[in-house]
Design a protein around this motif. Structure first.
Motif, PDB file in Angstrom:
ATOM      1  N   ALA A  68       0.851  -1.185   0.000  1.00 10.66           N
ATOM      2  CA  ALA A  68       0.000   0.000   0.000  1.00 10.66           C
ATOM      3  C   ALA A  68       0.892   1.241   0.000  1.00 10.66           C
ATOM      4  O   ALA A  68       1.903   1.293   0.690  1.00 10.66           O
ATOM      5  CB  ALA A  68      -0.898  -0.008   1.238  1.00 10.66           C
ATOM      6  N   GLN A  69       0.550   2.256  -0.783  1.00 10.32           N
ATOM      7  CA  GLN A  69       1.330   3.480  -0.867  1.00 10.32           C
ATOM      8  C   GLN A  69       1.192   4.257   0.440  1.00 10.32           C
ATOM      9  O   GLN A  69       0.093   4.684   0.796  1.00 10.32           O
ATOM     10  CB  GLN A  69       0.849   4.336  -2.049  1.00 10.32           C
ATOM     11  CG  GLN A  69       1.704   5.556  -2.314  1.00 10.32           C
ATOM     12  CD  GLN A  69       3.094   5.169  -2.805  1.00 10.32           C
ATOM     13  OE1 GLN A  69       3.243   4.185  -3.514  1.00 10.32           O
ATOM     14  NE2 GLN A  69       4.086   5.940  -2.433  1.00 10.32           N
ATOM     15  N   TYR A  81      10.036  13.441  -3.791  1.00  9.11           N
ATOM     16  CA  TYR A  81      10.594  12.776  -4.965  1.00  9.11           C
ATOM     17  C   TYR A  81      10.401  11.273  -4.820  1.00  9.11           C
ATOM     18  O   TYR A  81      10.655  10.708  -3.745  1.00  9.11           O
ATOM     19  CB  TYR A  81      12.087  13.101  -5.092  1.00  9.11           C
ATOM     20  CG  TYR A  81      12.785  12.375  -6.219  1.00  9.11           C
ATOM     21  CD1 TYR A  81      12.604  12.771  -7.538  1.00  9.11           C
ATOM     22  CD2 TYR A  81      13.618  11.289  -5.947  1.00  9.11           C
ATOM     23  CE1 TYR A  81      13.246  12.110  -8.572  1.00  9.11           C
ATOM     24  CE2 TYR A  81      14.265  10.616  -6.985  1.00  9.11           C
ATOM     25  CZ  TYR A  81      14.073  11.039  -8.291  1.00  9.11           C
ATOM     26  OH  TYR A  81      14.697  10.367  -9.324  1.00  9.11           O
ATOM     27  N   VAL A  82       9.935  10.626  -5.885  1.00  9.01           N
ATOM     28  CA  VAL A  82       9.782   9.176  -5.897  1.00  9.01           C
ATOM     29  C   VAL A  82      10.981   8.589  -6.630  1.00  9.01           C
ATOM     30  O   VAL A  82      11.198   8.873  -7.810  1.00  9.01           O
ATOM     31  CB  VAL A  82       8.465   8.755  -6.567  1.00  9.01           C
ATOM     32  CG1 VAL A  82       8.353   7.230  -6.591  1.00  9.01           C
ATOM     33  CG2 VAL A  82       7.273   9.355  -5.828  1.00  9.01           C
ATOM     34  N   ASP A  87      18.657   5.216  -8.600  1.00  8.30           N
ATOM     35  CA  ASP A  87      18.864   6.477  -7.881  1.00  8.30           C
ATOM     36  C   ASP A  87      19.657   6.246  -6.598  1.00  8.30           C
ATOM     37  O   ASP A  87      19.581   5.182  -5.978  1.00  8.30           O
ATOM     38  CB  ASP A  87      17.522   7.109  -7.525  1.00  8.30           C
ATOM     39  CG  ASP A  87      16.955   7.959  -8.648  1.00  8.30           C
ATOM     40  OD1 ASP A  87      17.732   8.312  -9.555  1.00  8.30           O
ATOM     41  OD2 ASP A  87      15.749   8.253  -8.618  1.00  8.30           O
ATOM     42  N   SER A  88      20.377   7.283  -6.211  1.00  5.86           N
ATOM     43  CA  SER A  88      21.070   7.294  -4.927  1.00  5.86           C
ATOM     44  C   SER A  88      20.845   8.653  -4.298  1.00  5.86           C
ATOM     45  O   SER A  88      20.425   9.605  -4.968  1.00  5.86           O
ATOM     46  CB  SER A  88      22.570   7.044  -5.109  1.00  5.86           C
ATOM     47  OG  SER A  88      23.160   8.111  -5.842  1.00  5.86           O
ATOM     48  N   LEU A 124      18.770   4.143  -3.270  1.00  7.67           N
ATOM     49  CA  LEU A 124      17.351   4.209  -2.966  1.00  7.67           C
ATOM     50  C   LEU A 124      16.608   3.088  -3.677  1.00  7.67           C
ATOM     51  O   LEU A 124      17.011   2.641  -4.747  1.00  7.67           O
ATOM     52  CB  LEU A 124      16.781   5.567  -3.401  1.00  7.67           C
ATOM     53  CG  LEU A 124      17.437   6.797  -2.779  1.00  7.67           C
ATOM     54  CD1 LEU A 124      16.911   8.066  -3.434  1.00  7.67           C
ATOM     55  CD2 LEU A 124      17.188   6.830  -1.274  1.00  7.67           C
ATOM     56  N   LYS A 125      15.504   2.658  -3.078  1.00  8.34           N
ATOM     57  CA  LYS A 125      14.671   1.641  -3.698  1.00  8.34           C
ATOM     58  C   LYS A 125      13.742   2.280  -4.714  1.00  8.34           C
ATOM     59  O   LYS A 125      13.228   3.378  -4.495  1.00  8.34           O
ATOM     60  CB  LYS A 125      13.852   0.911  -2.630  1.00  8.34           C
ATOM     61  CG  LYS A 125      14.685   0.160  -1.609  1.00  8.34           C
ATOM     62  CD  LYS A 125      13.796  -0.474  -0.554  1.00  8.34           C
ATOM     63  CE  LYS A 125      14.618  -1.210   0.495  1.00  8.34           C
ATOM     64  NZ  LYS A 125      13.758  -1.803   1.550  1.00  8.34           N
ATOM     65  N   SER A 126      13.523   1.609  -5.800  1.00 10.21           N
ATOM     66  CA  SER A 126      12.601   2.121  -6.813  1.00 10.21           C
ATOM     67  C   SER A 126      11.219   2.302  -6.192  1.00 10.21           C
ATOM     68  O   SER A 126      10.698   1.402  -5.531  1.00 10.21           O
ATOM     69  CB  SER A 126      12.531   1.152  -7.990  1.00 10.21           C
ATOM     70  OG  SER A 126      11.628   1.629  -8.968  1.00 10.21           O
ATOM     71  N   GLY A 127      10.644   3.491  -6.356  1.00  8.29           N
ATOM     72  CA  GLY A 127       9.336   3.783  -5.789  1.00  8.29           C
ATOM     73  C   GLY A 127       9.383   4.356  -4.388  1.00  8.29           C
ATOM     74  O   GLY A 127       8.349   4.742  -3.843  1.00  8.29           O
TER      75      GLY A 127
END
Length: 537
Positions: A68-69, A81-82, A87-88, A124-127
């Protein structure tokens, strides 16, 4: 058939089938129980009537529900930012830096970690939602903080690379802590690299080590620092490399002229070169700096002078009809400064000029080569900053080891410059030596002597030069000088009226040991600093 008849019948049949007595008994019991409705479900079901239900629930709990978001509350002045794949935190910081109040990407990266519950790790994790703090509503617009031309500046010099770095921020804060009140930083050094974003056809292909000049200037102002933007004018390696048509020409070959083999000099009399430097200075003046400083505002002084051909010798900018070929280099420099000062001065910032210390001796050969006529130049600026580094006065005044005689050369230079400019009203603010080149007496005391002598001889403020931005000796000397109120400097601060100071005797510099060999010949001191950038004109 009666119940007993049935039992008799079944007994007869099973007997015929030769069943054992035990088997027959069991069969008869089960039949009786069934007849009376007492036959129950299987034993396992009796022990756990909810077994199927519980097993189903357990199976359901082992399945992971779709993610769940999470609801993320974004504080005011922040952005959400998502993260994308790959990404880092550092890469996101670089992406957002221009939109934030932070000066460096590492400074922003640290703020991002803090804003996201002290987020650890790099990638960072995607999403993954990430809060970006310090978002600006609009670009920073900084205004200059006006000061009088005789404001007592106590400054150090920083390269553009250093000024735009975290280490540079620490140097600035430390200099402020020990009593400094100003910083000179490179907008353009003699390599020609423009350290800020400047939209001009001749400034292409640059690296912007100071990505946001108004933001950097605001930081200096927040530290109560006077912001001095240094521009190397006519020695511009990048410009002559990318636009060789703007270089000094060789009479022998018609190709760009080289100073001792180096292609570094633009033609000071070329109008396109002059216009480019004036445009850059005006742009900087509008970005909130308090002073624009011109360095290398001269002609080349070394190399084959007879082979060097300049624009003014055939096409002088004022198109004089009399004898343009007799125009002197000093006139070209003075005319340029007159134009520049007329366009910069109305902005409210000061204009200062760096000049050779040797020009105080007014030797004709120096004037004819450099074009630095101190009397003429002083009419078109607010401050003159002679570079009176003791170690640079080779063979002057009969002193074999000038680097070990700071009191003499600082004093003699200041006396001469004050005499030359006595009717101009220009302020003399010298560049002093903050490096151990060709001297074995460089120390905090060496620093103190230079400052004290310069002040006693009429100098107002000082600038420390170290090409590597190492100011360990001035750091040590400053608190002691500040404690001796009025002896070394007045203590002017931006926006604060200075207190009057009383004159004090000048201290003598520590003399070098007579058993130590120093001087113009190569020495261990020279070797130790051979890789440092020392020369500056």
């Amino acid at each position: 058939m009666s119940r007993f008849s049935m039992l008799g019948f079944l007994t007869a049949r099973f007997s015929a089938a030769r069943l054992s007595t035990a088997s027959l008994a069991v069969l008869l019991l089960r039949l009786s129980l069934g007849t009376f409705g007492l036959l129950c479900p299987p034993a396992a079901a009796v022990q756990n009537p909810h077994a199927v239900h519980l097993m189903q629930v357990k199976a359901d709990t082992t399945k992971k529900p779709p993610p769940a978001q999470a609801s993320v509350i974004v504080p005011p002045g922040s952005d959400l930012y998502v993260a994308q794949r790959g990404d880092s935190i550092p890469s996101v910081a670089r992406k957002y830096l221009r939109r934030t109040k932070y000066l460096t990407s590492s400074e922003l990266a640290e703020a991002i970690r803090e804003a996201n519950h002290n987020r650890q790790g790099v990638f960072l994790k995607s999403g993954e939602p990430i809060i970006i703090p310090g978002i600006l509503e609009s670009a920073i617009v900084e205004k200059s903080v006006p000061v009088a031309s005789d404001f007592e500046v106590r400054a150090i010099y920083l390269t553009g690379v250093m000024a735009g770095s975290d280490h540079g921020m620490r140097i600035i804060r430390h200099w402020r802590d020990v009593g400094g009140n100003a910083v000179v930083f490179d907008i353009k050094d003699s390599d020609g690299v423009v350290n800020i974003a400047f939209d001009h056809p001749l400034a292409s292909g640059q690296r912007h080590y100071i990505p946001d000049l108004p933001k950097f200037t605001r930081f200096l102002h927040s530290q109560n620092m006077h912001a001095i933007a240094r521009i190397a004018i006519f020695r511009d390696e990048h410009l002559v490399t990318t636009h060789p048509e703007l270089a000094v020409k060789s009479r022998g070959t018609g190709q760009p002229w080289r100073e001792n083999g180096k292609l570094v000099w633009t033609d000071p009399s070329n109008p396109k070169v002059q216009d480019y430097d004036i445009a850059l200075a005006k742009f900087v003046a509008q970005a909130g700096v308090d002073e624009v400083q011109f360095d290398y505002v001269r002609f080349p002084a070394e190399g084959d002078q007879k082979d060097a051909a300049f624009n003014f010798q055939t096409d002088h900018p004022d198109h004089s009809a009399d004898h343009p070929k007799n125009v002197q280099r000093s006139e070209v420099i003075a005319d340029f400064l007159k134009r520049a000062y007329a366009q910069i001065h109305p902005s409210g910032v000061l204009l200062s000029l760096d000049v050779f210390g040797i020009m105080a001796w007014q030797r004709p050969v120096d004037l004819s080569h450099t074009g630095q006529d101190i009397v003429a130049m002083s009419k078109h600026c607010d401050v003159l900053s002679p570079m009176i580094y003791p170690s640079h006065f080779f063979g002057m005044d009969g002193i074999a080891h000038p680097g070990d005689a700071p009191e003499h050369f600082i004093g003699e230079s200041m006396d001469r410059f004050k005499l030359i400019t006595k009717d101009s009203g220009v302020v003399i603010r010298p560049w002093l030596q903050a490096f151990a080149w060709r001297t074995k007496t460089y120390s905090p005391k060496y620093v103190e002597v230079q400052i004290e002598v310069a002040k006693q001889k009429g100098g107002i403020g000082f600038l420390f030069w170290n090409a590597n931005n190492d100011y360990s000796k001035p750091y040590t000397a400053m608190p002691e000088m500040r404690a001796a109120k009025g002896r070394y400097f007045r203590g002017d601060e931006v926006g604060v009226k200075p207190e009057p100071a009383t004159a004090t005797p000048v201290a003598s510099a520590a003399a070098p040991s007579p058993t130590v060999e120093t001087g113009l010949a190569p020495s261990p001191t020279d070797s130790a600093h051979h890789t440092q950038k020392i020369w500056r004109h």
